[in-house]
Design a protein around this motif. Sequence first.
Motif, PDB file in Angstrom:
ATOM      1  N   SER A   1       0.000  -5.097   5.908  1.00  0.00           N
ATOM      2  CA  SER A   1      -0.464  -3.918   5.191  1.00  0.00           C
ATOM      3  C   SER A   1      -1.151  -2.936   6.145  1.00  0.00           C
ATOM      4  O   SER A   1      -1.974  -3.343   6.968  1.00  0.00           O
ATOM      5  CB  SER A   1      -1.430  -4.327   4.080  1.00  0.00           C
ATOM      6  OG  SER A   1      -1.914  -3.180   3.425  1.00  0.00           O
TER       7      SER A   1
ATOM      8  N   THR B   1     -10.853  -5.819   1.818  1.00  0.00           N
ATOM      9  CA  THR B   1     -11.915  -4.972   1.298  1.00  0.00           C
ATOM     10  C   THR B   1     -12.486  -5.612   0.047  1.00  0.00           C
ATOM     11  O   THR B   1     -11.772  -5.801  -0.939  1.00  0.00           O
ATOM     12  CB  THR B   1     -11.377  -3.563   0.963  1.00  0.00           C
ATOM     13  OG1 THR B   1     -10.908  -2.954   2.170  1.00  0.00           O
ATOM     14  CG2 THR B   1     -12.478  -2.698   0.351  1.00  0.00           C
TER      15      THR B   1
ATOM     16  N   THR C   1      -3.388  -0.862   5.331  1.00  0.00           N
ATOM     17  CA  THR C   1      -4.797  -0.791   4.919  1.00  0.00           C
ATOM     18  C   THR C   1      -5.217  -2.168   4.415  1.00  0.00           C
ATOM     19  O   THR C   1      -4.386  -2.947   3.940  1.00  0.00           O
ATOM     20  CB  THR C   1      -5.000   0.246   3.793  1.00  0.00           C
ATOM     21  OG1 THR C   1      -4.193  -0.122   2.678  1.00  0.00           O
ATOM     22  CG2 THR C   1      -4.638   1.650   4.269  1.00  0.00           C
TER      23      THR C   1
END
Length: 164
Positions: free
Chosen positions: A34, A65, A36
């Motif tokens: 990915s 995250t 991000t």
Amino acid sequence: MHFRRSRATATDLAVPSSPDVKTLAQYLALARQSPTPLTVGSPGQGSGAHFYSELLAQASGVQLTHVPYRGEVPLLPKLLSGLLSAGWISGNLVTQYLGEGRIQVLGVGSVKKRTAALPDVQAKVKSFGFEPPRATNRAQFQAVMRGTHEGWARAIQTANIKLE
């Protein structure tokens, strides 16, 4: 399909049902590819599930995250809709949505014995070091507690976790 679990259950890492992610290894591969960091929801900043997310990221070398919620109830719609790539949920919530085929469980954050409903995740739990060794005397217990404390302290410091 029915699963039975006791009320004192572990926290499970779940993802929305998808043909692309059925295992923790597939999830981590997706995280590595990915552009991000993937999002992982927990029932709160500083919760055990928050720490499990940080430990998973550190142990696997991926960036995740953390998205804190005020409990599991507000987390669930985001997970089920795919707005979160993964989330930590427990107990009857896991059983209900797993039985409906709406989520896939990839691993267990904390378990002291085999989870009857999800016995195939036991090896993954051990591979990340989430099951503490058993102590047979006072010195061993102190060493285990000291090591656990130092390990959590390093994880908290590395992840820069702060209570708000």
